[in-house]
Design a protein around this motif. Structure first.
Motif, short mmCIF file in Angstrom:
data_model
loop_
_atom_site.label_atom_id
_atom_site.label_comp_id
_atom_site.label_asym_id
_atom_site.label_seq_id
_atom_site.Cartn_x
_atom_site.Cartn_y
_atom_site.Cartn_z
N ALA A 146 0.84 -1.19 0.00
CA ALA A 146 0.00 0.00 0.00
C ALA A 146 0.88 1.25 0.00
O ALA A 146 1.92 1.28 0.67
CB ALA A 146 -0.91 0.00 1.23
N ALA A 278 -9.73 3.38 4.05
CA ALA A 278 -9.05 2.36 3.24
C ALA A 278 -9.96 1.87 2.11
O ALA A 278 -9.52 1.71 0.97
CB ALA A 278 -8.63 1.19 4.12
N LEU A 283 -8.39 -0.01 -1.05
CA LEU A 283 -7.64 -1.06 -0.37
C LEU A 283 -8.58 -2.12 0.22
O LEU A 283 -9.72 -1.83 0.60
CB LEU A 283 -6.82 -0.47 0.76
CG LEU A 283 -5.63 0.41 0.39
CD1 LEU A 283 -4.97 0.94 1.65
CD2 LEU A 283 -4.62 -0.35 -0.46
N TRP A 320 -3.57 -4.26 -1.01
CA TRP A 320 -4.33 -4.41 -2.23
C TRP A 320 -4.85 -5.84 -2.33
O TRP A 320 -4.13 -6.79 -2.03
CB TRP A 320 -3.46 -4.11 -3.46
CG TRP A 320 -2.91 -2.72 -3.51
CD1 TRP A 320 -1.60 -2.36 -3.41
CD2 TRP A 320 -3.65 -1.51 -3.67
NE1 TRP A 320 -1.47 -0.99 -3.50
CE2 TRP A 320 -2.72 -0.44 -3.66
CE3 TRP A 320 -5.01 -1.20 -3.81
CZ2 TRP A 320 -3.11 0.89 -3.79
CZ3 TRP A 320 -5.39 0.13 -3.94
CH2 TRP A 320 -4.45 1.15 -3.94
#
Length: 346
Positions: A146, A278, A283, A320
């Motif tokens: 990330a 996120a 994410l 991810w």
């Protein structure tokens, strides 16, 4: 990335106009709050609505006495629901005035919420839109780390809620993995903990709580040196190609200066703030409470990961999603009619 701060969602001042949203708005906000993450998806909260306020209570009947004997995870879960409510209200045009732990004589009364009408911004609506898209992704993550910019924004979101967030690296990361593995081994040897796992995971279709097999990865739940909680056998396929040895997920530890219900409630609000940010950034994420549910490993995280400087409340894994991962199905949620009641009827 979104830039809505805590002050955009609630106010701590007195003497303002006591507006009141209509019943439809309150129910919509409570429905969004009900999508918050909770330990084993137990959803251990209930709401009461008064003439000019809404009240959040812990539902101890939905506690996990073997896994969470102190009720710490339960209160953190309720804090996440409180933040989801704040975000939902903001998108619906209402700013929340929060009184946390308002009644010392009723420790399960976690918050009283009053309302002030205001004009939502695009960031409020966008963050609320992340609520139904957020999932706890227990699969292996991609080998791409990330971006630091996003991780630092997650830290800022937690700190805006009065909670420290630590991106764990180096020796501290190794110690956290050791704590996670130890906690998993201890709980897997505990028949009471295993009974709770059987009760709350692999739940049947149509259940209103718990973790279905469709949300539990099939096969190994260990990614590199990270040992995840072992739920009931799952049917969720990992993304391909296999990345089980290359998972680049990042671990964050949320911590507070003290370890009481107010700190846990705040930690839950910070959890929601981190997870929604996120999600909005694309994410995958998953809260990890197991390393902190065992006294020995909680102390290890406090001393070896946080240098004894603060009290750990939750670990959050972000990264991810693996390439070609299927979208995760939604986990079940209790209907609003089971969560919300008029105050005068209690």
């Amino acid at each position: 990335m979104l830039r809505a701060s805590q002050q955009d969602f609630d106010v701590e001042v007195s003497g303002m106009d006591r507006g009141q949203p209509d019943e439809t708005t309150v129910r919509a906000a409570v429905a969004l709050a009900g999508r918050a993450p909770s330990v084993h998806n137990s959803q251990p909260w209930r709401w009461e609505i008064g003439a000019h306020s809404l009240h959040l209570f812990a539902d101890r009947t939905r506690g996990l006495p073997a896994t969470d004997p102190l009720g710490a995870d339960l209160v953190v879960s309720c804090g996440a629901a409180l933040h989801h409510l704040r975000v939902g209200l903001a998108a619906l045009g209402w700013r929340a005035k929060i009184h946390r732990l308002p009644n010392p004589g009723r420790p399960d009364h976690l918050a009283a919420i009053e309302f002030q009408p205001f004009e939502p911004r695009e960031s409020h609506v966008a963050l609320a839109a992340a609520i139904p898209r957020r999932r706890s992704d227990r699969r292996a993550f991609s080998s791409w780390p990330a971006p630091d910019e996003i991780l630092q924004q997650l830290v800022r979101n937690a700190r805006a809620e009065g909670v420290d967030a630590h991106v764990v690296t180096g020796k501290a990361h190794d110690e956290l993995l050791i704590a996670a593995a130890k906690a998993a081994g201890i709980q897997e040897a505990d028949p009471a903990c295993q009974a709770e796992i059987r009760q709350w995971s692999g739940v049947y279709p149509g259940a209103s709580a718990g973790v279905p097999a469709a949300n539990i990865p099939a096969g190994s739940h260990q990614y590199g040196d990270l040992r995840m909680r072992e739920f009931a056998p799952g049917s969720l396929l990992q993304g391909g190609p296999s990345l089980l040895g290359e998972d680049a997920g990042t671990l964050l530890v949320l911590s507070t200066s003290s370890d009481d219900d107010l700190s846990r409630l705040r930690a839950g609000e910070a959890t929601s703030a981190v997870l929604l940010e996120a999600t909005a950034a694309g994410l995958a994420s998953c809260p990890l409470s197991q390393p902190l549910e065992v006294v020995e490993t909680r102390d290890l995280v406090r001393d070896e990961v946080l240098d004894g400087a603060s009290c750990p409340q939750l670990v959050i894994r972000v990264g991810w999603a693996a390439f070609n991962s299927d979208p995760l199905p939604a986990t079940p949620r209790r209907p609003v009619i089971d969560l919300l009641r008029d105050q005068e009827r209690t």
